[in-house]
Design a protein around this motif. Structure first.
Motif, PDB file in Angstrom:
ATOM      1  N   ARG A   1       0.833  -1.200   0.000  1.00 47.35           N
ATOM      2  CA  ARG A   1       0.000   0.000   0.000  1.00 47.35           C
ATOM      3  C   ARG A   1       0.870   1.253   0.000  1.00 47.35           C
ATOM      4  O   ARG A   1       1.975   1.272   0.534  1.00 47.35           O
ATOM      5  CB  ARG A   1      -0.919   0.007   1.222  1.00 47.35           C
ATOM      6  N   ASP A   2       0.324   2.282  -0.593  1.00 49.43           N
ATOM      7  CA  ASP A   2       0.903   3.616  -0.534  1.00 49.43           C
ATOM      8  C   ASP A   2      -0.141   4.504   0.121  1.00 49.43           C
ATOM      9  O   ASP A   2      -1.156   4.838  -0.501  1.00 49.43           O
ATOM     10  CB  ASP A   2       1.247   4.113  -1.942  1.00 49.43           C
ATOM     11  N   PHE A   3       0.121   4.874   1.382  1.00 51.08           N
ATOM     12  CA  PHE A   3      -0.885   5.625   2.133  1.00 51.08           C
ATOM     13  C   PHE A   3      -0.959   7.084   1.705  1.00 51.08           C
ATOM     14  O   PHE A   3      -1.963   7.750   1.955  1.00 51.08           O
ATOM     15  CB  PHE A   3      -0.604   5.516   3.627  1.00 51.08           C
ATOM     16  N   VAL A   4       0.082   7.594   1.104  1.00 53.84           N
ATOM     17  CA  VAL A   4       0.054   8.964   0.619  1.00 53.84           C
ATOM     18  C   VAL A   4      -0.810   9.053  -0.634  1.00 53.84           C
ATOM     19  O   VAL A   4      -1.676   9.918  -0.757  1.00 53.84           O
ATOM     20  CB  VAL A   4       1.484   9.469   0.324  1.00 53.84           C
ATOM     21  N   LYS A   5      -0.571   8.147  -1.573  1.00 54.75           N
ATOM     22  CA  LYS A   5      -1.340   8.134  -2.815  1.00 54.75           C
ATOM     23  C   LYS A   5      -2.678   7.417  -2.671  1.00 54.75           C
ATOM     24  O   LYS A   5      -3.510   7.487  -3.571  1.00 54.75           O
ATOM     25  CB  LYS A   5      -0.519   7.465  -3.920  1.00 54.75           C
ATOM     26  N   ASN A   6      -2.852   6.722  -1.543  1.00 54.31           N
ATOM     27  CA  ASN A   6      -4.070   5.935  -1.300  1.00 54.31           C
ATOM     28  C   ASN A   6      -4.273   4.895  -2.402  1.00 54.31           C
ATOM     29  O   ASN A   6      -5.330   4.842  -3.059  1.00 54.31           O
ATOM     30  CB  ASN A   6      -5.300   6.826  -1.176  1.00 54.31           C
ATOM     31  N   THR A   7      -3.260   4.100  -2.595  1.00 52.57           N
ATOM     32  CA  THR A   7      -3.325   3.022  -3.569  1.00 52.57           C
ATOM     33  C   THR A   7      -2.972   1.690  -2.896  1.00 52.57           C
ATOM     34  O   THR A   7      -2.315   1.669  -1.848  1.00 52.57           O
ATOM     35  CB  THR A   7      -2.360   3.247  -4.739  1.00 52.57           C
ATOM     36  N   VAL A   8      -3.396   0.630  -3.514  1.00 51.97           N
ATOM     37  CA  VAL A   8      -3.025  -0.713  -3.075  1.00 51.97           C
ATOM     38  C   VAL A   8      -2.633  -1.506  -4.314  1.00 51.97           C
ATOM     39  O   VAL A   8      -3.267  -1.381  -5.374  1.00 51.97           O
ATOM     40  CB  VAL A   8      -4.175  -1.394  -2.304  1.00 51.97           C
ATOM     41  N   SER A   9      -1.570  -2.275  -4.198  1.00 57.13           N
ATOM     42  CA  SER A   9      -1.066  -3.038  -5.334  1.00 57.13           C
ATOM     43  C   SER A   9      -0.987  -4.514  -4.978  1.00 57.13           C
ATOM     44  O   SER A   9      -0.966  -4.879  -3.803  1.00 57.13           O
ATOM     45  CB  SER A   9       0.326  -2.536  -5.739  1.00 57.13           C
ATOM     46  N   LEU A  10      -0.951  -5.313  -6.023  1.00 55.16           N
ATOM     47  CA  LEU A  10      -0.822  -6.755  -5.830  1.00 55.16           C
ATOM     48  C   LEU A  10       0.181  -7.263  -6.850  1.00 55.16           C
ATOM     49  O   LEU A  10      -0.104  -7.262  -8.055  1.00 55.16           O
ATOM     50  CB  LEU A  10      -2.170  -7.452  -6.014  1.00 55.16           C
ATOM     51  N   GLN A  11       1.344  -7.650  -6.361  1.00 56.43           N
ATOM     52  CA  GLN A  11       2.365  -8.245  -7.209  1.00 56.43           C
ATOM     53  C   GLN A  11       2.106  -9.741  -7.265  1.00 56.43           C
ATOM     54  O   GLN A  11       2.077 -10.397  -6.221  1.00 56.43           O
ATOM     55  CB  GLN A  11       3.756  -7.969  -6.659  1.00 56.43           C
ATOM     56  N   MET A  12       1.930 -10.272  -8.470  1.00 53.92           N
ATOM     57  CA  MET A  12       1.587 -11.679  -8.629  1.00 53.92           C
ATOM     58  C   MET A  12       2.681 -12.359  -9.446  1.00 53.92           C
ATOM     59  O   MET A  12       2.929 -11.990 -10.600  1.00 53.92           O
ATOM     60  CB  MET A  12       0.242 -11.813  -9.338  1.00 53.92           C
ATOM     61  N   ASN A  13       3.333 -13.319  -8.841  1.00 57.22           N
ATOM     62  CA  ASN A  13       4.413 -14.055  -9.487  1.00 57.22           C
ATOM     63  C   ASN A  13       4.042 -15.517  -9.653  1.00 57.22           C
ATOM     64  O   ASN A  13       3.152 -16.023  -8.971  1.00 57.22           O
ATOM     65  CB  ASN A  13       5.704 -13.944  -8.673  1.00 57.22           C
ATOM     66  N   ASN A  14       4.741 -16.170 -10.548  1.00 57.93           N
ATOM     67  CA  ASN A  14       4.538 -17.591 -10.777  1.00 57.93           C
ATOM     68  C   ASN A  14       3.056 -17.921 -10.965  1.00 57.93           C
ATOM     69  O   ASN A  14       2.504 -18.809 -10.320  1.00 57.93           O
ATOM     70  CB  ASN A  14       5.119 -18.407  -9.618  1.00 57.93           C
ATOM     71  N   LEU A  15       2.440 -17.191 -11.845  1.00 52.36           N
ATOM     72  CA  LEU A  15       1.002 -17.350 -12.079  1.00 52.36           C
ATOM     73  C   LEU A  15       0.677 -18.702 -12.699  1.00 52.36           C
ATOM     74  O   LEU A  15       1.464 -19.252 -13.483  1.00 52.36           O
ATOM     75  CB  LEU A  15       0.490 -16.231 -12.979  1.00 52.36           C
ATOM     76  N   THR A  16      -0.467 -19.221 -12.343  1.00 58.26           N
ATOM     77  CA  THR A  16      -0.959 -20.493 -12.888  1.00 58.26           C
ATOM     78  C   THR A  16      -2.335 -20.260 -13.505  1.00 58.26           C
ATOM     79  O   THR A  16      -2.999 -19.257 -13.215  1.00 58.26           O
ATOM     80  CB  THR A  16      -1.068 -21.551 -11.792  1.00 58.26           C
ATOM     81  N   PRO A  17      -2.801 -21.171 -14.343  1.00 57.76           N
ATOM     82  CA  PRO A  17      -4.137 -21.024 -14.924  1.00 57.76           C
ATOM     83  C   PRO A  17      -5.238 -20.892 -13.864  1.00 57.76           C
ATOM     84  O   PRO A  17      -6.276 -20.271 -14.126  1.00 57.76           O
ATOM     85  CB  PRO A  17      -4.297 -22.295 -15.758  1.00 57.76           C
ATOM     86  N   GLU A  18      -5.000 -21.453 -12.688  1.00 53.83           N
ATOM     87  CA  GLU A  18      -5.996 -21.363 -11.609  1.00 53.83           C
ATOM     88  C   GLU A  18      -6.124 -19.938 -11.071  1.00 53.83           C
ATOM     89  O   GLU A  18      -7.070 -19.642 -10.336  1.00 53.83           O
ATOM     90  CB  GLU A  18      -5.626 -22.315 -10.461  1.00 53.83           C
ATOM     91  N   ASP A  19      -5.201 -19.069 -11.408  1.00 56.33           N
ATOM     92  CA  ASP A  19      -5.281 -17.673 -10.994  1.00 56.33           C
ATOM     93  C   ASP A  19      -6.136 -16.835 -11.944  1.00 56.33           C
ATOM     94  O   ASP A  19      -6.378 -15.654 -11.682  1.00 56.33           O
ATOM     95  CB  ASP A  19      -3.875 -17.061 -10.914  1.00 56.33           C
ATOM     96  N   THR A  20      -6.585 -17.419 -13.020  1.00 54.43           N
ATOM     97  CA  THR A  20      -7.427 -16.698 -13.971  1.00 54.43           C
ATOM     98  C   THR A  20      -8.732 -16.277 -13.317  1.00 54.43           C
ATOM     99  O   THR A  20      -9.460 -17.104 -12.772  1.00 54.43           O
ATOM    100  CB  THR A  20      -7.725 -17.592 -15.191  1.00 54.43           C
ATOM    101  N   ALA A  21      -9.004 -14.979 -13.347  1.00 55.22           N
ATOM    102  CA  ALA A  21     -10.202 -14.445 -12.703  1.00 55.22           C
ATOM    103  C   ALA A  21     -10.263 -12.943 -12.933  1.00 55.22           C
ATOM    104  O   ALA A  21      -9.303 -12.334 -13.414  1.00 55.22           O
ATOM    105  CB  ALA A  21     -10.175 -14.722 -11.195  1.00 55.22           C
ATOM    106  N   MET A  22     -11.404 -12.374 -12.575  1.00 52.80           N
ATOM    107  CA  MET A  22     -11.512 -10.918 -12.474  1.00 52.80           C
ATOM    108  C   MET A  22     -11.061 -10.548 -11.066  1.00 52.80           C
ATOM    109  O   MET A  22     -11.517 -11.147 -10.085  1.00 52.80           O
ATOM    110  CB  MET A  22     -12.960 -10.487 -12.703  1.00 52.80           C
ATOM    111  N   TYR A  23     -10.147  -9.593 -10.985  1.00 56.89           N
ATOM    112  CA  TYR A  23      -9.609  -9.173  -9.702  1.00 56.89           C
ATOM    113  C   TYR A  23     -10.189  -7.816  -9.309  1.00 56.89           C
ATOM    114  O   TYR A  23     -10.221  -6.888 -10.124  1.00 56.89           O
ATOM    115  CB  TYR A  23      -8.081  -9.105  -9.774  1.00 56.89           C
ATOM    116  N   PHE A  24     -10.612  -7.729  -8.057  1.00 60.02           N
ATOM    117  CA  PHE A  24     -11.250  -6.532  -7.530  1.00 60.02           C
ATOM    118  C   PHE A  24     -10.501  -6.051  -6.299  1.00 60.02           C
ATOM    119  O   PHE A  24     -10.096  -6.863  -5.469  1.00 60.02           O
ATOM    120  CB  PHE A  24     -12.689  -6.819  -7.110  1.00 60.02           C
ATOM    121  N   CYS A  25     -10.368  -4.742  -6.146  1.00 62.99           N
ATOM    122  CA  CYS A  25      -9.886  -4.229  -4.876  1.00 62.99           C
ATOM    123  C   CYS A  25     -11.085  -3.774  -4.048  1.00 62.99           C
ATOM    124  O   CYS A  25     -12.147  -3.452  -4.599  1.00 62.99           O
ATOM    125  CB  CYS A  25      -8.881  -3.104  -5.063  1.00 62.99           C
TER     126      CYS A  25
END
Length: 128
Positions: free
Chosen positions: A72-96
């Motif tokens: 998270r960046d509390f100044v910019k009010n953002t949240v990030s998600l770093q995703m590594n070693n992705l698999t087909p099971e990770d296929t989806a719509m992602y929501f914050c």
């Protein structure tokens, strides 16, 4: 009015990486938990990761531990998600999600009904 806008979704091959970002605007408690959820076709929305204001206050679904990192960046009010070693099971719509209403401890952080606001989502597709 609170708006959450996700970005960074894409199509990648298995083993690849993506970084999702979510920008929050409007009146919201930026020091509350923020989280990422995902929903695959025909499946329920599931919690992926959550982060509070302390460095140690991060939680992950078992399926992504060791591969995904929320930040998270509390100044910019953002949240990030770093995703590594992705698999087909990770296929989806992602929501914050923002403005957790509390309850049920860490398990409640992965409960979509305990958040006030969601973005429109960004699609992640992982091919084998």
């Amino acid at each position: 009015q609170v708006h959450l806008v996700e970005s960074g979704g894409d199509s990648v091959q298995a083993g690849g990486s993506l970084r999702l970002s979510c920008t929050v605007s409007g009146y919201t408690n930026r020091f509350n938990y923020m989280s990422w959820f995902r929903q695959a076709p025909g499946k329920e929305r599931e919690g992926v990761a959550a982060a509070g204001i302390e460095v140690s206050a991060v939680y992950y679904a078992d399926s992504v531990k060791g591969r995904f990192t929320i930040s998270r960046d509390f100044v910019k009010n953002t949240v990030s998600l770093q995703m590594n070693n992705l698999t087909p099971e990770d296929t989806a719509m992602y929501f914050c999600a923002s403005d957790w209403v509390g309850g049920a401890g860490p398990r409640g952080l992965m409960d979509s009904s305990r958040y006030k606001y969601f973005g429109q989502g960004t699609q992640v597709t992982v091919s084998s």
